[in-house]
Scaffold this active site. Structure first.
Site, PDB file in Angstrom:
ATOM      1  N   CYS A 111       0.806  -1.230   0.000  1.00  0.00           N
ATOM      2  CA  CYS A 111       0.000   0.000   0.000  1.00  0.00           C
ATOM      3  C   CYS A 111       0.836   1.276   0.000  1.00  0.00           C
ATOM      4  O   CYS A 111       0.317   2.345  -0.318  1.00  0.00           O
ATOM      5  CB  CYS A 111      -0.956  -0.003   1.180  1.00  0.00           C
ATOM      6  N   HIS A 255      -3.577   6.887   3.198  1.00  0.00           N
ATOM      7  CA  HIS A 255      -3.987   5.572   2.714  1.00  0.00           C
ATOM      8  C   HIS A 255      -5.342   5.223   3.339  1.00  0.00           C
ATOM      9  O   HIS A 255      -5.535   5.347   4.546  1.00  0.00           O
ATOM     10  CB  HIS A 255      -2.932   4.535   3.094  1.00  0.00           C
ATOM     11  N   ASN A 285     -10.177  -0.271   0.413  1.00  0.00           N
ATOM     12  CA  ASN A 285      -8.720  -0.173   0.385  1.00  0.00           C
ATOM     13  C   ASN A 285      -8.210  -0.756  -0.934  1.00  0.00           C
ATOM     14  O   ASN A 285      -8.336  -1.947  -1.183  1.00  0.00           O
ATOM     15  CB  ASN A 285      -8.177  -0.967   1.591  1.00  0.00           C
TER      16      ASN A 285
HETATM   17  N1  ACO Z   1     -17.998  -9.493  10.156  1.00  0.00           N
HETATM   18  C1  ACO Z   1     -18.380  -9.840  11.388  1.00  0.00           C
HETATM   19  N2  ACO Z   1     -17.519 -10.185  12.347  1.00  0.00           N
HETATM   20  C2  ACO Z   1     -16.204 -10.195  12.039  1.00  0.00           C
HETATM   21  C3  ACO Z   1     -15.739  -9.837  10.767  1.00  0.00           C
HETATM   22  C4  ACO Z   1     -16.688  -9.494   9.798  1.00  0.00           C
HETATM   23  N3  ACO Z   1     -16.346  -9.122   8.545  1.00  0.00           N
HETATM   24  N4  ACO Z   1     -14.380  -9.926  10.741  1.00  0.00           N
HETATM   25  C5  ACO Z   1     -14.016 -10.313  11.971  1.00  0.00           C
HETATM   26  N5  ACO Z   1     -15.115 -10.490  12.752  1.00  0.00           N
HETATM   27  C6  ACO Z   1     -15.181 -10.888  14.161  1.00  0.00           C
HETATM   28  C7  ACO Z   1     -13.934 -11.648  14.601  1.00  0.00           C
HETATM   29  O1  ACO Z   1     -14.062 -13.005  14.294  1.00  0.00           O
HETATM   30  C8  ACO Z   1     -13.951 -11.378  16.095  1.00  0.00           C
HETATM   31  O2  ACO Z   1     -14.858 -12.274  16.697  1.00  0.00           O
HETATM   32  P1  ACO Z   1     -14.531 -12.940  18.121  1.00  0.00           P
HETATM   33  O3  ACO Z   1     -14.412 -11.784  19.076  1.00  0.00           O
HETATM   34  O4  ACO Z   1     -15.715 -13.798  18.351  1.00  0.00           O
HETATM   35  O5  ACO Z   1     -13.242 -13.660  17.908  1.00  0.00           O
HETATM   36  C9  ACO Z   1     -14.529  -9.973  16.207  1.00  0.00           C
HETATM   37  O6  ACO Z   1     -15.207  -9.718  14.966  1.00  0.00           O
HETATM   38  C10 ACO Z   1     -13.517  -8.897  16.449  1.00  0.00           C
HETATM   39  O7  ACO Z   1     -12.426  -9.101  15.536  1.00  0.00           O
HETATM   40  P2  ACO Z   1     -11.203  -8.136  15.503  1.00  0.00           P
HETATM   41  O8  ACO Z   1     -10.196  -8.688  14.538  1.00  0.00           O
HETATM   42  O9  ACO Z   1     -10.751  -7.823  16.883  1.00  0.00           O
HETATM   43  O10 ACO Z   1     -11.873  -6.834  14.887  1.00  0.00           O
HETATM   44  P3  ACO Z   1     -11.245  -5.406  14.719  1.00  0.00           P
HETATM   45  O11 ACO Z   1     -12.043  -4.406  15.413  1.00  0.00           O
HETATM   46  O12 ACO Z   1      -9.749  -5.423  14.975  1.00  0.00           O
HETATM   47  O13 ACO Z   1     -11.437  -5.138  13.165  1.00  0.00           O
HETATM   48  C11 ACO Z   1     -10.171  -5.156  11.115  1.00  0.00           C
HETATM   49  C12 ACO Z   1     -10.819  -6.000  12.212  1.00  0.00           C
HETATM   50  C13 ACO Z   1     -11.239  -4.341  10.425  1.00  0.00           C
HETATM   51  C14 ACO Z   1      -9.513  -6.106  10.118  1.00  0.00           C
HETATM   52  C15 ACO Z   1      -9.115  -4.212  11.754  1.00  0.00           C
HETATM   53  O14 ACO Z   1      -8.257  -4.944  12.607  1.00  0.00           O
HETATM   54  C16 ACO Z   1      -8.277  -3.497  10.742  1.00  0.00           C
HETATM   55  O15 ACO Z   1      -8.763  -2.686   9.970  1.00  0.00           O
HETATM   56  N6  ACO Z   1      -6.945  -3.721  10.735  1.00  0.00           N
HETATM   57  C17 ACO Z   1      -6.060  -3.127   9.772  1.00  0.00           C
HETATM   58  C18 ACO Z   1      -6.068  -3.975   8.545  1.00  0.00           C
HETATM   59  C19 ACO Z   1      -5.543  -3.241   7.339  1.00  0.00           C
HETATM   60  O16 ACO Z   1      -5.636  -2.054   7.229  1.00  0.00           O
HETATM   61  N7  ACO Z   1      -4.997  -4.018   6.405  1.00  0.00           N
HETATM   62  C20 ACO Z   1      -4.552  -3.501   5.179  1.00  0.00           C
HETATM   63  C21 ACO Z   1      -3.139  -3.076   5.263  1.00  0.00           C
HETATM   64  S1  ACO Z   1      -2.635  -2.326   3.832  1.00  0.00           S
HETATM   65  C22 ACO Z   1      -1.915  -3.414   2.710  1.00  0.00           C
HETATM   66  O17 ACO Z   1      -0.753  -3.397   2.523  1.00  0.00           O
HETATM   67  C23 ACO Z   1      -2.684  -4.379   1.936  1.00  0.00           C
END
Ligand code: ACO
Length: 328
Positions: A111, A255, A285
């Protein structure tokens, strides 16, 4: 020598996929995705490629700058989702747009790739080696995403953005790129990864480890923690280099990974959210294409004014990060 952006362009696939549609494929909901990420929909390829999208974006940037493709010296194409390992995407774009005089190669910094491309272009301009450079970010991440993994497939979209950069003549006021910072933290790299094919030759057959596959795998929380700290820190470093403060900046073009990451960065910088334009609600993204697509949107909407001070900053797999400051 200063480097100015003289044209921008972008291209997105035809098909829009909203959160409700994704909820038909994995267990999730529009409400969860919006609340946790700010994303409402994204464009997904139904045949468009990294090269076809990049070529369209480049043609628009050239048209805006009033340049002929034959005037382009160099094409730097940032991608982590090429259709072919050989030849590189940049050479295919060169052929499609007819930039016969350009040297062309790809950059993979996920990214942060577009920012790394801008810094690379700047270095070449400084040496005088090349003067007219297309910097492109283009991705079709939908083919790398595991459409059964609800924690990652909700985040990404496909698309391309391009900027034509040129050496600026002597100006009374500084304009163009005035500071750039880039960095990597390879030690943490495996928190966001995607395997290429396994080593399979007559001497050795590699087996993937448990759970490893050919799709994007991500520790979302680790990436989140890295992004909120590192993006704010590298913007501060770039501001110091440019002898500017947060108050001097008109727009922070970040980003577009997650609205909560952008809000956390704004908070760390003590900056108001009005100066952080966003399009992730519509396009999600798009990895290396995110920043140039948003920049092109702002440019075409007339929201970038001569003399505006603009920060471009992002992070990605690697882990990579960077920030550039432009006087528009
Ligand atoms: N729908 C419903 N529930 C979900 C989903 C979904 N799509 N995805 C995860 N959950 C659940 C999980 O299973 C978890 O359940 P549990 O508590 O029973 O285990 C719960 O939701 C919470 O999961 P978390 O991973 O703690 O959720 P979080 O608030 O951290 O959000 C997210 C997850 C959106 C992925 C966040 O961590 C994030 O945005 N991280 C950055 C990722 C990113 O930007 N990546 C791209 C990088 S750039 C590149 O180079 C490609």
């Amino acid at each position: 020598m200063m480097m100015r952006i003289t044209g921008t362009g972008s291209a997105l696939p035809r098909e829009t996929v909203d959160n409700n549609q994704i909820a038909e494929w994995v267990e999730t909901s529009d409400e969860w995705i919006r609340e946790r990420t700010g994303i409402g929909s994204r464009r997904i390829s139904t045949g468009e490629t990294v090269v076809s999208l990049a070529a369209q974006a480049c043609e628009k940037a050239l048209q805006q700058a009033g340049k002929d493709p034959l005037e382009v010296d160099m094409i730097l194409l940032a991608t982590c989702s090429p259709e072919y390992l050989l030849p590189c995407c940049a050479c295919q774009v060169q052929a499609q747009i007819g930039a016969a005089n350009a040297v062309a190669f790809d950059i993979n910094a996920a990214c942060a790739g577009f920012l790394f491309g801008l810094n690379t272009a700047y270095a070449y301009l400084q040496t005088g080696m090349y003067k007219t450079i297309l910097v492109v970010g283009s991705e079709v991440l939908s083919k790398l995403v595991d459409w059964k993994d609800r924690s990652s497939c909700i985040l990404f979209g496909d698309g391309a953005g391009a900027a034509l950069v040129e050496a600026a003549g002597e100006q009374e006021q500084p304009c163009g790129l005035i500071a750039g910072v880039q960095g990597c933290d390879g030690v943490k790299g495996m928190v966001l990864k995607c395997r290429e094919r396994a080593l399979q030759n007559p001497l050795f057959r590699e087996e993937f480890q448990d759970g490893e596959n050919l799709y994007v795998q991500m520790d979302g929380r680790e990436v989140y923690r890295f992004a909120t700290r590192q993006v704010a820190d590298c913007i501060q470093e770039a501001l110091e280099k440019a002898k500017l403060s947060v108050e001097d900046i008109d727009l922070f073009v970040l980003h577009q990974a997650n609205v909560r990451i952008i809000e956390a960065v704004a908070k760390r910088l003590h900056a108001d959210m009005q100066r952080f334009p966003m399009n992730l609600e519509q396009v999600g993204n798009i990895s290396s294409a995110t920043i140039p697509v948003l920049l092109d949107e702002l440019n075409r909407q007339g929201k970038l004014h001569r003399g505006d001070k603009i920060v471009l900053s992002g992070f990605g797999a690697g882990l990579t990060y960077g920030a550039c400051i432009f006087v528009w």
